[in-house]
Scaffold this active site. Structure first.
Site, PDB file in Angstrom:
ATOM      1  N   ASP A   1     -17.491 -31.388 -14.369  1.00  0.00           N
ATOM      2  CA  ASP A   1     -18.903 -31.592 -13.721  1.00  0.00           C
ATOM      3  C   ASP A   1     -20.061 -32.138 -14.427  1.00  0.00           C
ATOM      4  O   ASP A   1     -21.162 -32.044 -14.219  1.00  0.00           O
ATOM      5  CB  ASP A   1     -19.270 -30.166 -13.108  1.00  0.00           C
ATOM      6  CG  ASP A   1     -19.498 -28.983 -14.343  1.00  0.00           C
ATOM      7  OD1 ASP A   1     -19.003 -29.552 -15.529  1.00  0.00           O
ATOM      8  OD2 ASP A   1     -20.565 -28.379 -14.325  1.00  0.00           O
ATOM      9  N   GLU A   2     -19.507 -32.989 -15.537  1.00  0.00           N
ATOM     10  CA  GLU A   2     -20.537 -33.627 -16.382  1.00  0.00           C
ATOM     11  C   GLU A   2     -20.153 -34.794 -16.786  1.00  0.00           C
ATOM     12  O   GLU A   2     -18.862 -35.073 -17.094  1.00  0.00           O
ATOM     13  CB  GLU A   2     -20.706 -32.784 -17.779  1.00  0.00           C
ATOM     14  CG  GLU A   2     -21.798 -32.250 -18.298  1.00  0.00           C
ATOM     15  CD  GLU A   2     -21.925 -31.437 -19.290  1.00  0.00           C
ATOM     16  OE1 GLU A   2     -22.988 -31.297 -19.884  1.00  0.00           O
ATOM     17  OE2 GLU A   2     -20.565 -30.842 -19.642  1.00  0.00           O
TER      18      GLU A   2
END
Lengths: 395, 382
Positions: free
Chosen positions: A95-96
């Site tokens: 998620d990054e």
């Protein structure tokens, strides 16, 4: 992304919204919190904490088992939005990611506007919030992205890096884990600014080469490029449907759009492909991929589209419904240092232009669907075609 | 409804409108053909909502009426019939077409009510333009291929028509190339008019056009939302693409550093050999212009990674500096295909350096220009 797993669960299950949610293993066993919703953080819950501890802090929390395949789907969606901004994306986790926007900035785009555009696109596409940090280096951007969570945007102007970092706790610095943080605090270093003021030899004495790395980071010096060692081996575009889809015409049109997205990425990244793949997931979660190898490498949208459609055709049957379809290409060949130059200047087709979902075909599809539904619901011929008078400008 | 027609006429009509049938559409009507019989005769209509084709066929109407039936079904049936005469009957308030062939074949096809069929916009206020079929066909052949096929920028999927006095200018561009063709039309419009017609519709129109002096009537509705072409017994209607077409005049370079003139077929031959290699890998073909007094030529090179290399040479009259440029072989072949037809003797290729747009013209005809953006490549000796 903000509290990623927990936010996905809250989005998918409305009854969890506004409640403390812990995603992770069982509190009876030795389960760990994989994600804690912002509501649960008020009680002190954090990710990576034993679930048992988290439940003690917040007994009313809903405990949800993680669904990693679901998170990976959402992750693919987000990463694809990032790649619309720049082909240089380095995913840091599910998620990054780091996005190198330097070429866009050189072409006149404003970094804060690009970040806002990303935030808006992610919100529209996933109903989830994302926090962005904009800075001249990876480490400062990462720290900046953590400053205004959730749903935040922090821009560190060039030259302000050291001043921005100085008041932050030492544990925020890249590479400083709990143990290193303790050692630094014992030496009287509480903030990143404290560390920046220590003489370099002092740090090298105690931490070796890592000491020099910390010292530079603390002063905002970080010229690491995005890691591109993960060479692009495939490019794909996938869609997971909210409801299983059996309508053949819609499936074809989705596959067509995906093929053209993939072809555009091939051109942008300077690749040609030999292998076109179609990924399908049925209602019962059976997932499979069919692929075909082309006679010669191509980046033509038409060839990819036709191949993907003919693969789809072989899989369609009246009883089959699909959860997911995706078009991908593999066996990529790089063109070398070559690029087709464009006739129009870049301002004519900036990434800030309307997203693809508003393309003509996509809009037509929405209309077709509505007409079909109305006709099914009210019988036969309730909706008729009339002469069209839509105008691009009027929309 | 009751009509009598020949198998040949019906098969021809179904074949013409087939191009507008949306054979895989989820809406039944769009997979159907609409049959209509009245005092004006018999018309077959098909539409996919983007374009519509209406074809009048020779038939005797004993009783007027209308029905829509699945196109593929009747088309397959009519192709299979060997008899010459066909009668189609639809009883009042019935949705079944009875099809009788003179050889005693008898079939019935279930249809749908004609009232559910999409409305094809008709003729009203608007402008009429008369064009010679051969001229229009030639113009379309020169520009339509340059239109965009992906709809990233919808206006680029169309061909831009500009009417100014008795001059009509057609232009198409896909972001990498631009083709512009000027011609005269038999009608002079009172004011300037610009529309964008979907390239797909024009590809269909091109098929209908014959290589003769027949007149084609073009009707542009006053609200500029659709256009209609009348070609003999066929009427084709197309939705116009809305939105501003890029102003392309400024994209055509007015000067050049190097100009090469040579027979189009010679260059085409040279490119064809190099393409064998270029197509195997990156699609890049390099052109090196030499203007030395003892060597006026173009050298063409292409490389297929790991497979081999190609180098070819064609004589050309070179004016200006020595220079070089690389093109995508597909785009280069597209323009040579239209610019080196049998009626063309020589073409002119103009360049202003390896990163600037190249220009292709037909020598002796100033009504066509094709602009092509080069590929950015590494030149070994640079």
């Amino acid at each position: 992304m903000d509290a990623f797993f927990a936010s996905v669960e809250q989005r998918d299950r409305p009854e969890l919204r506004g409640k403390p949610v812990l995603v992770g293993g069982s509190p009876q066993g030795r389960g760990v919190v994989a994600a804690a919703s912002y509501e649960s953080r008020v009680f002190g819950c954090r990710s990576a904490m034993p679930m048992r501890t988290a439940v003690r802090l917040c007994p009313q929390a809903e405990i949800v088992r993680p669904r990693f395949s679901r998170y990976r789907e959402v992750s693919a969606q987000i990463m694809s939005i990032f790649r619309d901004v720049s082909p240089l994306v380095e995913p840091l986790s599910v998620d990054e990611a780091f996005i190198d926007i330097s070429h866009r900035v050189e072409a006149g785009s404003r970094p804060a506007e690009l970040a806002q555009w990303i935030r808006q696109r992610v919100r529209e596409a996933t109903e989830l919030t994302v926090s962005c940090g904009v800075a001249t280096s990876k480490s400062v951007a990462k720290i900046a992205s953590d400053q205004n969570k959730p749903d935040g945007l922090t821009v560190v102007a060039p030259g302000d890096e050291a001043a921005f970092l100085a008041p932050l706790p030492i544990s925020d610095l890249w590479g400083v884990g709990p143990k290193t943080a303790d050692r630094l605090r014992n030496a009287g270093i509480e903030t990143i600014g404290d560390l920046a003021q220590r003489p370099l030899p002092w740090l090298v004495d105690r931490f070796g080469s890592r000491g020099e790395f910390f010292w530079q980071l603390a002063r905002g010096i970080d010229d690491r490029a995005l890691s591109q060692d993960r060479q692009t081996k495939s490019i794909s575009s996938e869609t997971t449907f909210a409801e299983d889809l059996g309508d053949e015409a819609r499936l074809r049109s989705i596959v067509k759009d995906q093929a053209s997205t993939v072809a555009r990425r091939l051109v942008e990244q300077g690749f040609r492909t030999r292998t076109v793949q179609l990924k399908l997931r049925l209602s019962d979660f059976t997932t499979f991929t069919r692929q075909r190898t082309l006679a010669s490498p191509t980046q033509a949208a038409g060839a990819i589209e036709q191949t993907a459609l003919s693969l789809l055709e072989e899989q369609l049957s009246p009883s089959r419904r699909f959860r997911l379809v995706g078009v991908g290409v593999a066996g990529l060949e790089h063109q070398g240092l070559a690029a087709q130059l464009s006739l129009f200047d870049e301002s004519g087709r900036s990434a800030l232009a309307p997203p693809e979902s508003t393309s003509r075909k996509a809009r037509q599809r929405v209309v077709d669907e509505a007409v079909k539904e109305l006709n099914q619901k009210y019988g036969g011929d309730i909706v008729h075609f009339g002469p069209t008078s839509t105008s691009e400008e009027a929309r | 409804m009751r009509i009598q027609t020949s198998q040949a006429a019906l098969q021809h009509g179904l074949g013409v409108v087939a191009r507008a049938v949306a054979a895989r559409h989820s809406l039944d009507q769009l997979r159907h053909v609409h049959l209509e019989a009245d005092d004006d005769g018999v018309r077959l209509t098909a539409t996919d909502t983007e374009i519509a084709m209406i074809c009048s066929i020779d038939a005797v109407v004993s009783e007027p009426g209308a029905i829509t039936i699945p196109h593929r079904f009747i088309n397959d049936l009519v192709s299979a019939l060997s008899s010459s005469e066909i009668t189609i009957d639809v009883a009042d308030n019935s949705l079944v077409a009875q099809i009788r062939a003179s050889d005693a074949n008898e079939s019935s096809i279930n249809g749908m009510s004609p009232t559910t069929y999409p409305n094809i916009p008709g003729i009203g206020d608007g402008d009429w333009i008369k064009i010679v079929a051969r001229d229009l066909r030639d113009a379309l052949r020169h520009v339509v291929f340059a239109a965009a096929t992906d709809d990233g920028r919808p206006v680029l999927t169309g061909v831009h028509f500009r009417f100014d006095g008795d001059k009509m200018t057609l232009a198409a561009a896909d972001g990498f190339r631009l083709a512009v063709y000027d011609m005269n039309v038999a009608t002079e419009l009172s004011e300037r008019l610009e529309i964008t017609v979907p390239a797909r519709a024009l590809t269909e129109l091109e098929r209908l056009l014959t290589d003769d002096d027949a007149a084609v009537e073009m009707y542009i509705h006053a609200d500029r939302t659709y256009v209609r072409f009348h070609v003999r017994a066929v009427q084709m209607t197309a939705q116009l693409i809305q939105g501003n077409y890029p102003s392309y005049d400024q994209l055509i370079p007015s000067e050049y550093q190097t100009r090469a003139i040579l027979p189009g077929s010679v260059l085409q031959g040279g490119v064809r050999s190099a393409a064998v290699f270029a197509r195997e890998s990156s699609g890049i073909i390099r052109l090196i212009f030499s203007g030395e007094s003892d060597d006026q030529s173009i050298t063409l090179t292409a490389r297929a990674e790991e497979l081999g290399n190609h180098r070819g040479r064609v004589d050309a009259a070179i004016e200006g500096e020595n220079s070089r440029i690389a093109y995508n072989v597909r785009y280069l072949q597209d323009v040579l295909q239209v610019a080196s037809g049998p009626a063309v003797s020589e073409i002119a290729m103009e360049t202003s350096g390896p990163s600037n747009p190249g220009v292709f013209r037909v020598v002796g005809r100033d009504n066509y220009v094709h602009v092509l953006m080069p590929m950015f490549v590494q030149w070994e000796d640079a």
